[in-house]
Design a protein around this motif. Sequence first.
Motif, PDB file in Angstrom:
ATOM      1  N   ARG A 170       0.845  -1.190   0.000  1.00  0.00           N
ATOM      2  CA  ARG A 170       0.000   0.000   0.000  1.00  0.00           C
ATOM      3  C   ARG A 170       0.881   1.242   0.000  1.00  0.00           C
ATOM      4  NH1 ARG A 170      -3.805  -0.827   4.721  1.00  0.00           N
ATOM      5  NH2 ARG A 170      -3.341  -2.999   4.280  1.00  0.00           N
ATOM      6  N   PHE A 171       0.396   2.286  -0.703  1.00  0.00           N
ATOM      7  CA  PHE A 171       1.077   3.572  -0.742  1.00  0.00           C
ATOM      8  C   PHE A 171       0.503   4.464   0.354  1.00  0.00           C
ATOM      9  CE2 PHE A 171       1.881   1.972  -4.977  1.00  0.00           C
ATOM     10  CZ  PHE A 171       3.173   2.390  -5.229  1.00  0.00           C
ATOM     11  N   LEU A 172       1.381   5.099   1.113  1.00  0.00           N
ATOM     12  CA  LEU A 172       0.958   5.985   2.182  1.00  0.00           C
ATOM     13  C   LEU A 172       0.767   7.401   1.649  1.00  0.00           C
ATOM     14  CD1 LEU A 172       3.265   4.704   5.061  1.00  0.00           C
ATOM     15  CD2 LEU A 172       0.996   3.907   4.395  1.00  0.00           C
ATOM     16  N   ASP A 173       0.253   8.265   2.501  1.00  0.00           N
ATOM     17  CA  ASP A 173      -0.019   9.643   2.112  1.00  0.00           C
ATOM     18  C   ASP A 173       1.294  10.363   1.810  1.00  0.00           C
ATOM     19  OD1 ASP A 173      -0.818  12.421   2.061  1.00  0.00           O
ATOM     20  OD2 ASP A 173      -2.667  11.783   3.027  1.00  0.00           O
ATOM     21  N   PRO A 174       1.382  11.123   0.707  1.00  0.00           N
ATOM     22  CA  PRO A 174       2.630  11.834   0.396  1.00  0.00           C
ATOM     23  C   PRO A 174       3.029  12.873   1.432  1.00  0.00           C
ATOM     24  CG  PRO A 174       1.223  11.695  -1.543  1.00  0.00           C
ATOM     25  CD  PRO A 174       0.400  11.227  -0.386  1.00  0.00           C
TER      26      PRO A 174
ATOM     27  N   ALA B  22       7.354  12.605  -3.524  1.00  0.00           N
ATOM     28  CA  ALA B  22       7.650  11.210  -3.186  1.00  0.00           C
ATOM     29  C   ALA B  22       6.718  10.778  -2.069  1.00  0.00           C
ATOM     30  CB  ALA B  22       9.105  11.042  -2.779  1.00  0.00           C
ATOM     31  N   THR B  23       6.690   9.483  -1.836  1.00  0.00           N
ATOM     32  CA  THR B  23       5.845   8.928  -0.783  1.00  0.00           C
ATOM     33  C   THR B  23       6.491   7.647  -0.268  1.00  0.00           C
ATOM     34  OG1 THR B  23       3.617   8.173  -0.245  1.00  0.00           O
ATOM     35  CG2 THR B  23       4.475   7.577  -2.392  1.00  0.00           C
TER      36      THR B  23
ATOM     37  N   ARG C  16      -0.472  16.979   0.060  1.00  0.00           N
ATOM     38  CA  ARG C  16       0.542  17.140  -0.970  1.00  0.00           C
ATOM     39  C   ARG C  16       0.212  16.212  -2.125  1.00  0.00           C
ATOM     40  NH1 ARG C  16       6.387  15.771   0.964  1.00  0.00           N
ATOM     41  NH2 ARG C  16       5.894  17.485   2.387  1.00  0.00           N
ATOM     42  N   GLU C  17       0.325  16.760  -3.337  1.00  0.00           N
ATOM     43  CA  GLU C  17       0.049  15.977  -4.528  1.00  0.00           C
ATOM     44  C   GLU C  17       1.267  15.124  -4.875  1.00  0.00           C
ATOM     45  OE1 GLU C  17      -2.704  15.633  -6.179  1.00  0.00           O
ATOM     46  OE2 GLU C  17      -3.874  17.109  -5.048  1.00  0.00           O
ATOM     47  N   LEU C  18       1.007  13.911  -5.270  1.00  0.00           N
ATOM     48  CA  LEU C  18       2.094  13.026  -5.672  1.00  0.00           C
ATOM     49  C   LEU C  18       2.405  13.153  -7.155  1.00  0.00           C
ATOM     50  CD1 LEU C  18       4.062  10.762  -4.907  1.00  0.00           C
ATOM     51  CD2 LEU C  18       2.247   9.118  -5.350  1.00  0.00           C
ATOM     52  N   ASN C  19       1.405  13.398  -7.947  1.00  0.00           N
ATOM     53  CA  ASN C  19       1.586  13.525  -9.394  1.00  0.00           C
ATOM     54  C   ASN C  19       1.910  14.973  -9.730  1.00  0.00           C
ATOM     55  OD1 ASN C  19       1.630  13.183 -12.114  1.00  0.00           O
ATOM     56  ND2 ASN C  19      -0.534  12.716 -12.333  1.00  0.00           N
TER      57      ASN C  19
END
Length: 723
Positions: free
Chosen positions: A469-473, A491-492, A642-645
């Motif tokens: 799972r990806f966490l919040d950036p 980054a994240t 925060r945006e990752l993209n």
Amino acid sequence: MPVYIRKNVSFTPPSIYNMQLEDDNDYLLDPDQLRDILPQPYRMIDKILTQLLESVWEIVETKDNALLAEARKVRPPLFDEAQRLDKFQKASAMATSTDEQYIFFGLPNGLAAMDSLTQAHLHSWHEENVQITNIKTHAIGPETDLLITLDDMGTARLFLWAYNNICFIKALNENAPESTSKILCQKCEASKKGDYVGAVFENTGTKEIWMEVHKSPIESWLTELEGLGAAINKQKDENRESKEVETKDSPAVGHDGEESHNTSHLENTSIEKLGIKFSIPAQVLKIKPPPEQPLPGNASSSLASALSKVDTGDVLGTGLSHILSPAHLESRDQIFNHKHEQHLKYLPTEKEEQEVQATFHFLCASSMINLGLDQSSANDHPVILAVWWAGAPHLCQYSLTKSGGKDLEYKPDIVWPFTSTITCSATSDCTTYLAVGLENGNVILWNRQIGLCKGVLSASSKSAVKSIRFLDPCLFPLDIPHYPPYPISAATFLLAECADGSQALFDTCDGSQQIPRCVADKPENDEDKQSLLQEDKQSLLQVISALPELMIYTQKDGNMYIKDIGTGAALCQIGLPATHTVQNPWDPIFAIGGGGQILYLKGEGTEIDEEGEATDISSVFMYHLRSYPLLDPYWNRGYIGRELNVYTTAVDRIAPLMQERMQQQALRKPRLQQRWSQLRSELDVIQMARQAPLNSMRITTPSSITSSIMSEVRFRKSRASVI
């Protein structure tokens, strides 16, 4: 010559003077040899009993050490300030809306909605003998959610939640009661914004499994919901006017509670009386799982027809399209069996039946998609479906924008092969990053936006990857750059959980060494299946949205905890009353609402009366996480999204650079004035140096010439910097 030996002859023992004093076999020196060696089979029985005793003693010692280690552990504080909810005691599923304002309960006879802050019952959808076991929500508009439910009979249904009403859309698989073979739904999920709905079906009669993708008519739904809202408001006005007339005629009505109950009942049943029909999703894709190993042969009658069915070879395939005939494959099997006949008898005769399951993700456009497959009106709409089946090493990608006409089943457009069997996968919210977990313990991380593989991460060398799972950036400590003035890629963290219970934390930053941070070690004595320490294995469930640093997990013994993801330390234990336990440690029924401030947990329990009859006392308990003192430091931090993209175009980069240059214009004006004021004196010095004779130039002190030259050099440098 025959030799006659007399029987029962006793020889004279040796003299005591000839006896060896240091004999290792003498029982006087070795007390263990006091007893004679037992004959067979008693000697074997003695060894078996001795080995059995030692094995039992090792088991007792292991359990004793486990209990001692368990008693020495530092227990996290118990958070047992639970409030019992009198409603929804028989809830079989629980989910929260996207904005966490509402809680949806799956009941034995339908579906219900509740306000997460006031705990007020808003609306219900009733259907006899329909027990909802799974609920998923997706936001498709302002205060409008798409609900996807699964019941205990394998039926998937679509609902819309708007204007405090649950609107039934369609059942994806409807079975007639008299039919012998039924179509069951194994899994049903949708894209982030509900554009597409994917479901995996199974036919109980033919044992056939396939996957379908349906496109949701979101614009039509929103238009139809506007008419629903106008009709509900009109009905409310009519009810209010009728109540005012009744109040004037008979001022003495019932209690306030009865009036509010009747009002809510009218509002809840208004959707059924309006008779509004909603649009039905359209099927756009059908996918079948890969065949079982070994692969079947090409059934073409001639070589020309077989070659026509083979792929061109421009892209990688799954290996199904080949020109090998069934007769050729059969002959190769016979040769192999004849060559290894002596070894084949040791192979297991019974094959393990592996359940066919599919995992899929809806992906947006990126640089890793072939030209022509990324046609989309907006970048945040999915255009690719990534699918992998259990036990297969291939990740297949299908285009969602391809118009195939009536043929909804076609070959995958992109196939990614891996070196090991795929066990899990995950994507970031913006689908920029794609992570694939393998059976050999590696994690493959891809950056789809720029089309590069970030690396092969080693989560474990002995165990398969269980979940990713990806966490919040916002958790990643990325400093804001001073230059360039436009945003750069963020980054994240990536959290990987292995089958042995260990957990590792990776980062997706550029230039990282990808050294994992161990969040949780595997339990000790993991090889001993009877060890009590197996109960320490964690099952990660959900991250608290308001506190992205915290996660809720359960253990095998049924205890639920809240832990810090970065440190891996358990902050508190969610305590149920002594009469209740968590229904299923690996899949408990819980939800987080009220902006992450309230935890709802289902606890089951039975009570035996004096007559010996068991009574179900299961209930839903509510925990106010905001009131727990140990969580105050996390609430006070104030997480900034925060945006990752973050990938800017050339136009987006030029605009901030021009704006920065305009802001620096005020600083350049005094520097220009200073240079123009010094220009006259510097020119005079240069002119005097050029007009002076050669002899005078030799007499001139070097310091004056050097200063003039240096001033000219500084002038040219300053002029170049201004330009």
